[in-house]
Design an enzyme around this catalytic site. Structure first.
Site, mmCIF file in Angstrom:
data_model
loop_
_atom_site.group_PDB
_atom_site.id
_atom_site.type_symbol
_atom_site.label_atom_id
_atom_site.label_comp_id
_atom_site.label_asym_id
_atom_site.label_seq_id
_atom_site.Cartn_x
_atom_site.Cartn_y
_atom_site.Cartn_z
ATOM 1 C CG ASN A 1 -0.372 -0.245 2.528
ATOM 2 O OD1 ASN A 1 0.608 -0.951 2.653
ATOM 3 N ND2 ASN A 1 -0.966 0.335 3.553
ATOM 4 C CD GLU B 1 -1.350 4.752 4.737
ATOM 5 O OE1 GLU B 1 -0.821 5.590 5.495
ATOM 6 O OE2 GLU B 1 -2.055 3.811 5.144
ATOM 7 C CB CYS C 1 -5.348 -1.436 -1.531
ATOM 8 S SG CYS C 1 -6.663 -0.693 -0.573
ATOM 9 C CD GLU D 1 -5.253 -6.004 -1.042
ATOM 10 O OE1 GLU D 1 -4.777 -4.850 -1.007
ATOM 11 O OE2 GLU D 1 -5.913 -6.491 -0.099
ATOM 12 C CB CYS E 1 -10.955 -2.823 0.681
ATOM 13 S SG CYS E 1 -10.324 -2.130 -0.854
ATOM 14 C CB CYS F 1 -8.738 -4.732 -3.490
ATOM 15 S SG CYS F 1 -7.620 -3.342 -3.191
HETATM 16 N N1 THU Z 1 -5.195 -1.486 2.669
HETATM 17 C C1 THU Z 1 -4.642 -2.311 1.713
HETATM 18 O O1 THU Z 1 -3.521 -2.089 1.253
HETATM 19 N N2 THU Z 1 -5.382 -3.371 1.298
HETATM 20 C C2 THU Z 1 -6.635 -3.669 1.734
HETATM 21 O O2 THU Z 1 -7.254 -4.596 1.242
HETATM 22 C C3 THU Z 1 -7.249 -2.879 2.801
HETATM 23 C C4 THU Z 1 -6.499 -1.681 3.233
HETATM 24 C C5 THU Z 1 -4.398 -0.340 3.133
HETATM 25 C C6 THU Z 1 -4.911 1.007 2.719
HETATM 26 C C7 THU Z 1 -4.358 1.899 3.789
HETATM 27 O O3 THU Z 1 -3.059 2.321 3.418
HETATM 28 C C8 THU Z 1 -4.243 1.005 5.013
HETATM 29 O O4 THU Z 1 -4.393 -0.326 4.543
HETATM 30 C C9 THU Z 1 -5.291 1.279 6.078
HETATM 31 O O5 THU Z 1 -6.555 1.304 5.549
#
Ligand code: THU
Length: 129
Positions: free
Chosen positions: A43, A45, A54, A56, A87, A90
């Protein structure tokens, strides 16, 4: 090493590359193609929070932009207690390319669970009726 173990190992390694200074929640993903290659993601940010992508989706987008669109499985390693499942956004992006894919998730105690995407998102959106 079987494909499940490879994906878990790669997802755990890739999690180290997550850029998650805002949530502190690092996620790694590893995607297996039909050719047996693995594409990874973590991920990323942003201080404008909604721009976060994310792990994925990073893995899928890396693979697709390298010409790979056939996927067999995806491994995911999140943070904290319990399993980190993909999520909804994704799941929809995975479903675009791989309706029969399996999703393998590892927790921080190395417990592994595996689900079919079809069970997690039985009615993915599609323009084709
Ligand atoms: N996140 C992912 O990378 N994958 C997911 O399936 C759910 C959430 C990340 C996004 C964000 O940077 C952190 O987790 C918290 O939500």
């Amino acid at each position: 090493m079987d494909h499940k173990q490879r994906l878990i190992k790669e997802a755990l390694t890739q999690r180290l590359n997550a850029y998650a200074p805002y949530s502190g929640f690092k996620v790694g993903a590893a995607l297996l193609t039909s050719k047996g290659e693995i594409y990874t993601g973590a991920n990323v940010e942003n201080s404008s929070y909604g721009l976060t992508v994310c792990a994925e989706r990073i893995a899928i987008f890396k693979a697709v932009t390298e010409g790979e669109t056939e996927f067999m499985a995806i491994g995911i390693a999140g943070s904290g207690e319990g399993y980190t499942f993909p999520c909804g956004a994704c799941l929809q992006v995975i479903a675009e390319f791989a309706k029969d894919i399996n999703i393998i998730v590892v927790d921080d105690s190395n417990n592994i669970v595996e689900y079919a995407l079809k069970d997690m998102l039985p009615q993915a959106f599609s323009l084709q009726k």
